[in-house]
Design an enzyme around this catalytic site. Sequence first.
Site, PDB file in Angstrom:
ATOM      1  CB  CYS A 125      -0.950   0.061   1.128  1.00 26.95           C
ATOM      2  SG  CYS A 125      -2.337  -1.188   1.231  1.00 26.95           S
ATOM      3  CG  HIS A 266      -3.059   3.749   2.422  1.00 27.92           C
ATOM      4  ND1 HIS A 266      -3.516   3.396   1.217  1.00 27.92           N
ATOM      5  CD2 HIS A 266      -3.025   2.626   3.112  1.00 27.92           C
ATOM      6  CE1 HIS A 266      -4.038   2.017   1.154  1.00 27.92           C
ATOM      7  NE2 HIS A 266      -3.747   1.745   2.443  1.00 27.92           N
ATOM      8  CG  ASN A 296      -6.986  -0.081   1.443  1.00 32.69           C
ATOM      9  OD1 ASN A 296      -6.159  -0.177   0.581  1.00 32.69           O
ATOM     10  ND2 ASN A 296      -6.394  -0.580   2.713  1.00 32.69           N
TER      11      ASN A 296
END
Length: 339
Positions: A125, A266, A296
């Site tokens: 990520c 993020h 996400n």
Amino acid sequence: MHTSASSPRPARALAILGTGHALPQRVVTSAELDRQLGLEAGSVARISGVQQRHVADPADTAASLGASAARQALHAAGLELGQLDLIVCASGTMDQGMPCNAALLQRELGLGQSGIAAMDINASCLGFIAALDTLSWPIQAGHYRRVLLVCADIASCGLDWQQVEVCGIFGDGAAAVVLEAGDGGPKILASRLRTYAEGAALCQIPAGGSRFHPRRIQVPFEPLTSFTMQGKGVFRLAAKHLPELMDDLLQQAALSLAQIDWIIPHQASQQAMQHAAKRLSLGPEKVVDIFAQHGNQVAASLPTALDIAVRDGRIQRGQTLMLIGTGAGLSLGGMILEY
């Protein structure tokens, strides 16, 4: 023992010339998931914090989504494909074991005979931050002039769609930026990446490499292809180290939090973003939050949020941005840059 820097560092000239993002056409709402899972209306949205997410169809690939995002970014930058001299993919999911995603993206863009260098940088990520940090050095040195950086992830295929706490928070998508050495304006003021491998098992997909290859194991392969996450463990470890990371970034940049115009995290989870905002005294008016409509999107999350905020006019040239997030590893990373 690793110690962080406590004094300002020289800035690195780096300009983001253009941004773009792309999403699969299929939209899956949390209301649909409620019905599919036989849950009370509103359950998935309440548990996940996501109202809807885009989910890839079988025909979608990371390369095809990435190519759409790349074309947007190149258009925004006023550049043609042939003006690139490096293509980098920084995705958390792979289209296939070999070759790298960047080679597949190059072919998807119609550049298969171009010879333009292509490579991957993988930090799950945190791929976007890690790639910006890594690429800034050869760009500043003049080794590469214009670089296309793409984060494209299809997380949906690796999810257990019966586990609401996991499947409910993820979405698919891609985002891209075109990079060039800055001309005295745009620059990286601070950056830091940290990994605490004590948390390596907290977020993982065991399959996909040689360690759990179906020819080498004596257990069922299928369960190893699903993403697993120990959410509470991730949250505790990230919350423990995040404040120190942000302090480190601000010290490197010789700035206070009040001098940051926008914080782009993020989009990990609703809980993580709310905790970070509260713990660090961040007003919601300074945080770019697209989680409820996108979920996400792994490495594509942060650059998608960046592109959306650039296109709707919130982010303006000359503003100071803080990028920050967590990823499997367990890793944390952040960057302060002048846009």
